[in-house]
Design an enzyme around this catalytic site. Structure first.
Site, short mmCIF file in Angstrom:
data_model
loop_
_atom_site.label_atom_id
_atom_site.label_comp_id
_atom_site.label_asym_id
_atom_site.label_seq_id
_atom_site.Cartn_x
_atom_site.Cartn_y
_atom_site.Cartn_z
N SER A 278 -1.08 0.15 -8.31
CA SER A 278 -0.03 -0.08 -7.34
C SER A 278 0.92 -1.19 -7.78
O SER A 278 1.56 -1.06 -8.82
CB SER A 278 -0.66 -0.38 -5.97
OG SER A 278 0.29 -0.28 -4.95
N ASP B 283 -1.10 11.12 -4.56
CA ASP B 283 -0.49 9.90 -4.01
C ASP B 283 0.98 10.15 -3.73
O ASP B 283 1.66 10.84 -4.49
CB ASP B 283 -0.65 8.78 -5.04
CG ASP B 283 -0.04 7.45 -4.58
OD1 ASP B 283 0.01 7.22 -3.36
OD2 ASP B 283 0.35 6.66 -5.45
N CYS C 162 3.23 5.81 -4.96
CA CYS C 162 3.52 5.58 -6.39
C CYS C 162 3.15 6.86 -7.13
O CYS C 162 2.21 6.88 -7.93
CB CYS C 162 2.75 4.38 -6.93
SG CYS C 162 3.19 2.80 -6.20
N HIS D 205 -3.76 7.55 -4.34
CA HIS D 205 -3.32 6.24 -4.84
C HIS D 205 -4.46 5.49 -5.52
O HIS D 205 -4.24 4.76 -6.48
CB HIS D 205 -2.80 5.43 -3.66
CG HIS D 205 -2.05 4.19 -4.02
ND1 HIS D 205 -0.87 4.21 -4.71
CD2 HIS D 205 -2.31 2.88 -3.76
CE1 HIS D 205 -0.43 2.96 -4.87
NE2 HIS D 205 -1.30 2.14 -4.31
N MET D 206 -5.67 5.70 -5.02
CA MET D 206 -6.86 5.02 -5.55
C MET D 206 -7.73 6.06 -6.25
O MET D 206 -8.66 6.63 -5.66
CB MET D 206 -7.61 4.32 -4.42
CG MET D 206 -6.78 3.22 -3.76
SD MET D 206 -7.57 2.54 -2.29
CE MET D 206 -7.30 3.87 -1.12
#
Length: 464
Positions: free
Chosen positions: A185, A378, A381, A435-436
């Site tokens: 991120s 995601d 980003c 995202h993760m």
């Protein structure tokens, strides 16, 4: 974890909230200073294994910058495999303003925290084949604290270098091992700057071997082109989550957004960069946020905490337990996963929209391997934007990278993503990751990091 922005100017606060109710500890096993870093001190303790997070050797403590009243918390875990020879990884979460202990307990650390607020062993932890340091930075994030604040990535990088120099001086058994920096991120800002800061110090006592950035924000001018495609069905593999009129509205505001980012790139001034941040985030991210969907996973609705995951609340509860704080040597009375005041400081210092991709050029041209990976579910980003900026990045091997073919990447015989590599630069799309990536695709994530730190920068795709 994560990337967020204020919804309205009325929410903004120009100073990070100082931490009150500080209780300094004296029961440290290690204290070390360095004449080359006169204002810094590292305090550390042998972390008790009866916390139940892992059965490996652990250290926790603080980096102190006494004349500035800054205190950075860290937690180190040795490798489960061969700690005398396995690499070291520094993990950094983003925000800006989010604790790296989120990464520890929600993504890639030795344990997660269940609904009963108990640690549960993680078989795909990144310390399976590497020792990992989790650092809460900048100050007033997680267990770190200060009466002052940091509001830009450059200043934060100087403190991270000092931490590493003192850590490896105190624990020289790790100093000759390969050392990597990884994060996600807003670490797309942090890591290029931090690595460049480290490389400026030829007298350093550790070996920086590579950097890894997951779903990062690094080149906003390129990446902001790809919010509309991701939200409107072109990059997610699913139908648009917005109505056609909303997609058109994003496209209508995009030219001015890009013009404002260009002005930020040219001047570097907060007077140019702050308006770009507010206008572009409202125009390109705001429409998606209003749907109530999870900005970190386009497949899900937002649930639980303000960061959209119920499990993060379990981590907050665990890390606020008195016995946990005592055993770790924690000196603040309250843990928060994210400090929104720190985030706003960075926004209003103009840091958000700055072109940290230029530091990636420096790293590559200096011979440092760089991995950019992105989960393809995601939004905030997204992989489209990360793919685009890696393709357009100017560096000595740019022509070769642009000409390289995108190839399939497999984990345990199953296609898990796509990879593009030339020499020491790699872009990886991870299927099914949000995202993760370590949270959504733990097996793929562990395979990714183990392959990279082994020195296989093409992920096996260049083998005949």
């Amino acid at each position: 974890m994560t990337l967020f922005f204020p919804d309205a100017v009325s929410q903004l606060n120009f100073a990070s909230r100082p931490r009150f109710n500080i209780k300094r500890h004296d029961n440290w096993n290690y204290k070390i200073q360095d004449n080359e870093l006169p204002n810094y001190q590292l305090r550390a303790k042998n972390t008790p294994k009866d916390l139940g997070v892992d059965d490996v050797t652990q250290y926790s403590g603080y980096l102190d910058v006494e004349d500035e009243d800054k205190h950075f918390f860290f937690w180190f875990f040795e490798s489960r495999n061969d700690p005398k020879n396995d690499p070291i990884i520094l993990w950094l979460n983003g925000g800006p303003g989010c604790s790296s202990l989120t990464g520890l307990f929600f993504e890639l650390g030795p344990s997660s925290i269940d609904s009963k607020i108990k640690p549960i062993r993680n078989p795909t932890s990144w310390n399976s084949n590497a020792s990992v340091i989790f650092l809460d930075q900048p100050v007033n994030v997680g267990y770190s604290y200060s009466s002052s604040s940091i509001s830009n990535t450059v200043a934060a990088g100087k403190d991270v270098y000092a931490f590493l120099q003192l850590f490896f001086k105190q624990f020289p058994q790790y100093s000759e091992l390969p050392f990597h920096i990884a994060g996600e991120s807003y670490a797309g800002h942090y890591i290029p700057q931090f690595a460049a800061e480290i490389l400026e110090h030829t007298e350093r006592n550790f070996n920086l071997s590579s950097v890894m950035i997951g779903n990062g924000l690094t080149d906003p001018l390129t990446q902001y082109n790809y919010y509309e495609p991701m939200a409107c069905g072109e990059g997610s593999g699913a139908d648009s989550v917005l109505e056609p009129a909303e997609c058109e509205g994003m496209l209508d505001t995009l030219p001015r957004c890009l013009s404002l980012i260009e002005s930020c790139y040219e001047s570097g001034s907060a007077f140019a960069c702050v308006p770009a941040t507010i206008y572009c985030n409202n125009g390109q991210i705001g429409p998606y946020q209003k749907t109530g969907r999870n900005v970190y996973d386009i497949r899900k609705m937002c649930e639980g905490s303000s960061l959209c995951y119920k499990g993060l609340e379990y981590i907050d509860t665990y890390l606020n337990q008195a016995d946990v704080k005592e055993k770790l040597g924690v000196e603040v009375d309250t843990y928060e996963s994210c400090n929104f005041d720190v985030n706003r400081n960075f926004v209003f210092a103009g840091d958000w929209m700055k072109p940290y991709f230029k530091k990636v050029t420096e790293l590559l041209d200096g011979g440092l391997p760089v991995l950019i990976y992105a989960g393809d579910k995601d939004f905030i980003c997204n992989w489209l934007g990360n793919q685009a900026w890696t393709n357009s990045l100017p560096w000595s091997g740019a022509d070769s990278f642009q000409a390289s073919k995108v190839k399939s990447w497999a984990v345990d015989g199953k296609e898990a993503g796509k990879v593009k590599n030339s020499d020491i630069f790699t872009f990886m799309r991870v299927y099914g990751g949000g995202h993760m990536v370590p949270y959504d695709q733990p097996e793929s994530s562990l395979a990714l990091v183990n392959t990279w730190i082994s020195g296989d920068y093409s992920f096996g795709t260049n083998k005949s």
